[in-house]
Design a protein around this motif. Structure first.
Motif, short mmCIF file in Angstrom:
data_model
loop_
_atom_site.label_atom_id
_atom_site.label_comp_id
_atom_site.label_asym_id
_atom_site.label_seq_id
_atom_site.Cartn_x
_atom_site.Cartn_y
_atom_site.Cartn_z
N ASP A 69 53.24 -0.64 -55.28
CA ASP A 69 53.41 -0.84 -56.72
C ASP A 69 53.28 -2.34 -57.00
N GLY A 70 52.06 -2.76 -57.35
CA GLY A 70 51.82 -4.18 -57.55
C GLY A 70 51.90 -4.93 -56.23
N ILE A 71 52.93 -5.77 -56.11
CA ILE A 71 53.13 -6.49 -54.85
C ILE A 71 54.32 -5.92 -54.07
N ARG A 72 54.82 -4.79 -54.53
CA ARG A 72 55.98 -4.18 -53.89
C ARG A 72 55.54 -3.01 -53.02
N VAL A 73 56.04 -2.97 -51.79
CA VAL A 73 55.79 -1.84 -50.90
C VAL A 73 56.87 -0.80 -51.14
N ASP A 74 56.51 0.25 -51.87
CA ASP A 74 57.50 1.26 -52.25
C ASP A 74 57.83 2.21 -51.10
N GLN A 75 56.81 2.70 -50.41
CA GLN A 75 57.05 3.69 -49.36
C GLN A 75 56.12 3.46 -48.18
N LEU A 76 56.63 3.81 -47.01
CA LEU A 76 55.84 3.75 -45.79
C LEU A 76 55.93 5.10 -45.08
N LEU A 77 54.87 5.41 -44.37
CA LEU A 77 54.86 6.60 -43.52
C LEU A 77 54.95 6.12 -42.07
N ILE A 78 56.00 6.56 -41.38
CA ILE A 78 56.19 6.18 -39.98
C ILE A 78 55.88 7.39 -39.11
N VAL B 278 63.16 10.26 -45.39
CA VAL B 278 62.92 11.70 -45.48
C VAL B 278 62.08 12.12 -44.27
N LYS B 279 62.61 13.04 -43.49
CA LYS B 279 61.90 13.52 -42.31
C LYS B 279 60.87 14.56 -42.72
N ARG B 280 59.59 14.28 -42.41
CA ARG B 280 58.51 15.22 -42.76
C ARG B 280 58.35 16.29 -41.70
N ALA C 7 58.68 16.65 -36.93
CA ALA C 7 59.35 16.11 -35.74
C ALA C 7 58.89 14.71 -35.38
N ASN C 8 57.71 14.30 -35.89
CA ASN C 8 57.15 13.02 -35.46
C ASN C 8 56.76 12.10 -36.61
N SER C 9 57.22 12.37 -37.82
CA SER C 9 56.88 11.49 -38.94
C SER C 9 57.99 11.46 -39.97
N TRP C 10 58.13 10.30 -40.63
CA TRP C 10 59.17 10.08 -41.63
C TRP C 10 58.58 9.32 -42.81
N LEU C 11 58.98 9.69 -44.02
CA LEU C 11 58.62 8.94 -45.21
C LEU C 11 59.80 8.03 -45.55
N VAL C 12 59.54 6.73 -45.56
CA VAL C 12 60.63 5.75 -45.63
C VAL C 12 60.46 4.86 -46.85
N ASP C 13 61.56 4.67 -47.59
CA ASP C 13 61.56 3.72 -48.70
C ASP C 13 61.39 2.31 -48.16
N GLY C 14 60.60 1.50 -48.86
CA GLY C 14 60.36 0.13 -48.40
C GLY C 14 61.61 -0.70 -48.32
#
Length: 442
Positions: free
Chosen positions: A412-421, A345-347, A349-356
Motif C-alpha cells: 500500500d504505497g510505501i507500506r508493506v501490508d502483508q507477506l506470504l511466508i 494466518v496459517k494457510r 502446513a507450509n505457508s502463512w499470511l503475515v501482517d507486515g
C-alpha cells in the motif's frame, strides 16, 4: 582377616569421601535454598560449604590420597600370598612372583575403582541433595580435625590461583539462560505444563521487546479533530469501536487530549449529538518513549494508574498508542484469545499470511528460527524484507532465509501490508535468479 577387614574399611571410607565430594559440588543451590527456607539446617550447612569450598576440597583430597596409598600398601601385602597360590596351580616358573604381584595389583585397583570411586560417584550424581544433607556435618567435623593440613594445602592452592589471576571462590549467579534451561527440562519431564512454560517464557521477553512491537502504529491511529461534527464522530466510533480516542487540533501531532467512547455515548443519549468540548476531554495524557521495553512500560502504567498511553519518538512526534491490553496480549501470547484481527494466518502446513507489522520475535517463535540477520536494525516482518532488499519492495519481491521464502503480496504505497511466508521444501523449485530475489543468507 585383619588385613582384609582393613581393605574393606579403606574402600568404605574412600566411597564416603568420593560420594561427599560429588554430592556437595553437584547439589543445586535453588533446591537447597528451598529446603533451607523450610527449616533444614543441613541445607544451610551445604550452602555455606559451597560458598567456601576450599577447605572442604583440601580435606577430601588429603583423605582420598591417604586412602589410595594405604590401600596400595595393605592390598599388595594382603592379596599377594593368595594370588601366588593361584598362580602356582598353573605356573611355577621364574616370573611367578611378578605375575602374582600384577594380579594382586589389578584386583585391588579394580575393587577401589568400582566400590570406592565409580559406584559412589554415580549414586551422588543421581541424588546429590539427599547425599549432601546426610554427609555435610561429618565432612565439617573431619575438615575441622584436619585443620593444620587443610590450612597448609588450601593456602598453597590459593597462592597458585592468585599467581595465575584465577578466582579463589565460585560466584553463583543465576542467569536467564539457567532459568530457561530449568524450565525446558521441567517441560520435557512433564513437571511443568506447556502453557506454564510458554507463559514464563513470555515474561522473559518483556525485557527484550520494545513498545513498537506491540503498539498501534501511527498510520493506524483513529483520532478525532476537535472541530469535527457529531455525524463524523459517530461514524468513526461505529467503524472503529475503541474504548479511548485521541483528540487533536487539525493533525495528529497537535494533541489536545483524549476522550473515552462512553463519554460520547452519554452525550448522545442525553442531547442526541456528540461534541468535543474542552471541558470533557482528559488533558493529562501519558507519554511513553518508543525505546521503552515492555517491562518498563508495565511499570509506567502502574505508576500512572492508566490503561492508555501515547508513544513518541525522540523528536516528540507521535508514533503510536499502546494499552494495557496490548501488553497483556504479548504476555499471554496465544494462551488467551483477544478480540481483533490476527497478524499471522496459517494457510496450510507450509505457508502463512503475515501482517507486515508482525514483530519479528513472534515470527521467530512461530517458525522456530534462531536468528535473523542484523536483528537490531528492524522490529517487524516488513522491516526485515525492507532491510534485506535495501529498498521498498514491490509486489512479488521476496527474500529467502533459514529455509523460508518471505514474499511481499500486498503493498500500500510505501507500506508493506502483508507477506506470504512459505517453507522451502525443495529449493530447486525456485528460479535461481528471479527478478527481485534477495537471499538473506548472503
Amino acid at each position: 582377616m585383619s588385613d582384609l577387614l582393613g581393605i574393606s574399611l579403606l574402600i568404605l571410607f574412600g566411597a564416603l569421601f568420593a560420594m561427599s565430594e560429588i554430592a556437595i559440588a553437584a547439589a543445586r543451590k535453588i533446591k537447597l535454598r528451598v529446603m533451607a527456607d523450610e527449616g533444614s539446617k543441613n541445607a544451610n550447612a551445604v550452602l555455606k560449604l559451597q560458598e567456601q569450598p576450599g577447605g572442604f576440597f583440601a580435606m577430601i583430597q588429603i583423605a582420598l590420597n591417604a586412602i589410595a596409598i594405604l590401600g596400595g600398601i595393605i592390598g599388595e601385602q594382603t592379596l599377594t600370598p593368595y594370588t601366588s597360590e593361584l598362580v602356582s596351580l598353573v605356573y611355577t616358573g621364574d616370573l611367578a612372583g611378578q605375575i602374582s604381584f600384577l594380579l594382586s595389583f589389578l584386583i585391588i585397583t579394580s575393587l577401589f575403582i568400582l566400590f570406592a570411586d565409580l559406584l559412589p560417584k554415580r549414586i551422588a550424581m543421581i541424588m546429590p541433595e539427599t547425599v549432601a544433607l546426610r554427609v555435610v556435618n561429618l565432612m565439617n567435623w573431619l575438615t575441622l580435625a584436619l585443620t593444620p593440613f587443610v590450612i597448609l594445602f588450601n593456602g598453597i592452592s590459593n597462592i597458585v590461583l592468585r599467581i595465575f589471576k584465577l578466582p579463589t571462590q565460585r560466584e553463583e549467579i543465576v542467569t536467564t539462560e539457567d532459568i530457561v534451561a530449568v524450565m525446558e527440562a521441567g517441560a520435557q519431564d512433564g513437571s511443568l505444563q506447556q502453557q506454564e512454560y510458554r507463559l514464563i517464557g513470555n515474561v522473559f521477553e518483556l525485557e527484550a521487546r520494545t513498545l513498537p512491537t506491540v503498539m498501534t502504529t501511527r498510520e493506524s491511529i483513529v483520532f478525532f479533530d476537535v472541530n469535527e461534527d457529531s455525524e463524523r464522530i459517530c461514524s468513526k466510533i461505529l467503524a472503529h469501536p475503541h474504548n479511548q480516542f485521541l483528540v487533536c487540533d487539525g493533525q495528529l501531532d497537535k494533541l489536545v487530549g483524549t476522550i473515552e467512547s462512553k463519554v460520547i455515548l452519554k452525550q448522545i443519549l442525553e442531547t442526541g449529538k456528540a461534541h468535543l468540548n474542552p471541558d470533557i476531554l482528559t488533558k493529562e495524557v501519558v507519554y511513553l518513549p518508543e525505546t521503552l521495553t515492555l517491562s518498563e512500560a508495565l511499570n509506567a502504567f502502574k505508576s500512572a494508574s492508566t490503561q492508555f498511553a501515547v508513544v513518541v519518538n525522540e523528536y516528540a512526534l507521535i508514533v503510536g498508542v499502546v494499552t494495557i491490553k496490548d501488553l497483556m496480549s504479548c504476555f499471554m501470547g496465544d494462551l488467551v484469545q483477544f478480540d481483533g484481527e490476527e497478524q499471522i494466518v496459517k494457510r496450510d502446513a507450509n505457508s502463512w499470511l503475515v501482517d507486515g507489522a508482525t514483530p519479528i520475535v513472534d515470527l521467530m517463535k512461530l517458525l522456530e528460527i534462531d536468528e535473523f540477520p542484523d536483528e537490531s536494525q528492524y522490529e517487524t516482518t516488513a522491516g526485515f524484507i525492507i532491510y534485506m532488499m535495501k529498498r521498498i519492495p514491490k509486489r512479488a519481491d521476496f527474500v529467502t532465509h533459514a529455509g523460508y521464502k518471505f514474499e511481499a503480496v500486498d503493498i500500500d504505497g510505501i507500506r508493506v501490508d502483508q507477506l506470504l511466508i512459505t517453507r522451502l521444501l525443495d529449493e530447486t523449485l525456485i528460479d535461481p535468479k528471479p527478478q527481485h530475489q534477495t537471499d538473506a543468507n548472503t
